[in-house]
Design a protein around this motif. Structure first.
Motif, PDB file in Angstrom:
ATOM      1  N   CYS A  30       0.841  -1.196   0.000  1.00  0.00           N
ATOM      2  CA  CYS A  30       0.000   0.000   0.000  1.00  0.00           C
ATOM      3  C   CYS A  30       0.877   1.248   0.000  1.00  0.00           C
ATOM      4  CB  CYS A  30      -0.906   0.042   1.228  1.00  0.00           C
ATOM      5  SG  CYS A  30      -2.193  -1.221   1.263  1.00  0.00           S
ATOM      6  N   THR A  44      -3.314   4.147  -1.880  1.00  0.00           N
ATOM      7  CA  THR A  44      -3.289   3.395  -3.130  1.00  0.00           C
ATOM      8  C   THR A  44      -2.971   1.952  -2.754  1.00  0.00           C
ATOM      9  OG1 THR A  44      -2.556   5.281  -4.451  1.00  0.00           O
ATOM     10  CG2 THR A  44      -2.202   3.091  -5.378  1.00  0.00           C
ATOM     11  N   ARG A  98      -7.855   2.990  -5.170  1.00  0.00           N
ATOM     12  CA  ARG A  98      -7.593   4.164  -4.336  1.00  0.00           C
ATOM     13  C   ARG A  98      -8.708   4.319  -3.315  1.00  0.00           C
ATOM     14  NH1 ARG A  98      -3.966   7.844  -5.166  1.00  0.00           N
ATOM     15  NH2 ARG A  98      -5.255   9.648  -4.626  1.00  0.00           N
ATOM     16  N   GLN A 140      -2.233  -1.478  -3.874  1.00  0.00           N
ATOM     17  CA  GLN A 140      -1.769  -2.157  -5.066  1.00  0.00           C
ATOM     18  C   GLN A 140      -2.298  -3.588  -5.125  1.00  0.00           C
ATOM     19  OE1 GLN A 140       2.351  -1.359  -4.069  1.00  0.00           O
ATOM     20  NE2 GLN A 140       2.496   0.228  -5.636  1.00  0.00           N
ATOM     21  N   ASN A 141      -2.102  -4.233  -6.280  1.00  0.00           N
ATOM     22  CA  ASN A 141      -2.554  -5.610  -6.412  1.00  0.00           C
ATOM     23  C   ASN A 141      -1.978  -6.459  -5.281  1.00  0.00           C
ATOM     24  OD1 ASN A 141      -3.836  -7.845  -7.622  1.00  0.00           O
ATOM     25  ND2 ASN A 141      -1.925  -8.442  -8.596  1.00  0.00           N
ATOM     26  N   ASP A 187      -4.516  -1.399  -9.278  1.00  0.00           N
ATOM     27  CA  ASP A 187      -4.539  -0.554  -8.086  1.00  0.00           C
ATOM     28  C   ASP A 187      -5.959  -0.097  -7.761  1.00  0.00           C
ATOM     29  OD1 ASP A 187      -1.813  -0.788  -8.097  1.00  0.00           O
ATOM     30  OD2 ASP A 187      -1.408   1.307  -8.632  1.00  0.00           O
TER      31      ASP A 187
END
Length: 254
Positions: free
Chosen positions: A38, A58, A122, A60-61, A120
């Motif tokens: 993150c 954010t 948010r 992330q995967n 991603d």
């Protein structure tokens, strides 16, 4: 980011205890235990003068919060999905949250977040201490803002608002989405005891913060402390829209 291409400058304005405009260009990554994969920045906090903490995340995967967020007996939490989609859980309850989805967890309930959809996501994340009221207790609540109809704000057809949480007195705060058509504005400059943390979802505008007019746009964060003058004009070609918190349903403490 690499080497700067011009003189260093910033649109951000910080007036501790009163108000702040935080532009995304100056944010740094904060390491928060429990958040993996993150990019997370702390926005509003008690160090700024807020009674709450706001974050922009954010995820992330395969990003996730493994330890849970909140969960203390006096702390409530809220997450709003700005972009993407995530899995969220409130204790044993699970939710699929896509863009505009959100989850509120009352005191004593941990929030778990996970992103496994390959791109991603948010998030706008929030926590604050709950102010108890005898015989009352809030509950887990989730929905998608896109499923809620706008209503006119103070009888103005070009300014609209959504309440994201129940307006029940069990809750000591709410989240709203306020949207101004181009050229629309508040009906007056507000001055009140409530404080706000706001994240701009779209558009551009001029915001009155303590009687100082400052330009704002999508991606900005605004903190407004108690009794700070506040109002907005929308400019540009799209609606000025933001999601924001507001304390409510409680008397002022002595």
């Amino acid at each position: 980011m690499g080497y700067p291409k011009d003189l260093l400058s910033s649109r951000s304005i910080i007036e501790h205890g009163k108000y702040a405009l935080i532009a995304p260009e100056g944010l740094v990554n904060n390491v928060i235990p429990g958040f993996e994969n993150c990019i997370i920045s702390i926005l509003g906090s008690p160090k700024l003068g807020a009674s709450f903490v706001d974050y922009i995340v954010t995820m992330q995967n395969e990003g996730k919060n493994t330890e849970g967020f909140g969960g203390q007996e006096d702390v409530e939490t809220f997450v709003y999905v700005i972009e993407g989609k995530i899995k969220a859980a409130a204790g044993e309850q699970e939710f699929e949250l896509e863009e505009s989805g959100y989850l509120y967890c009352p005191p004593g309930t941990k929030m778990y977040l996970e992103n496994n959809w390959g791109e991603d996501s948010r998030l706008f994340l929030y926590k604050q201490k709950y102010r108890p009221l005898k015989g009352r207790k809030p509950w887990v609540y989730s929905n998608h803002a896109n499923k809620i109809e706008y209503r006119n704000y103070d009888n103005m057809h070009n300014v609209n608002i959504k309440d994201l949480l129940p307006t029940d007195i069990d809750f000591d705060m709410n989240f709203h989405i306020l949207s101004f058509d181009p050229a629309a504005c508040h009906p007056f400059i507000e001055t009140h005891v409530q404080e706000h943390g706001a994240y701009l979802l779209s558009g551009e505008g001029m915001y009155n913060l303590d009687n100082q007019w400052v330009p704002v746009k999508k991606g900005d964060y605004i903190f407004m402390g108690p009794y700070v003058h506040q109002a907005a004009y929308a400019v540009g070609r799209e609606n000025l829209t933001y999601v924001y918190s507001k304390d409510c349903n409680r008397d002022a403490a002595l």
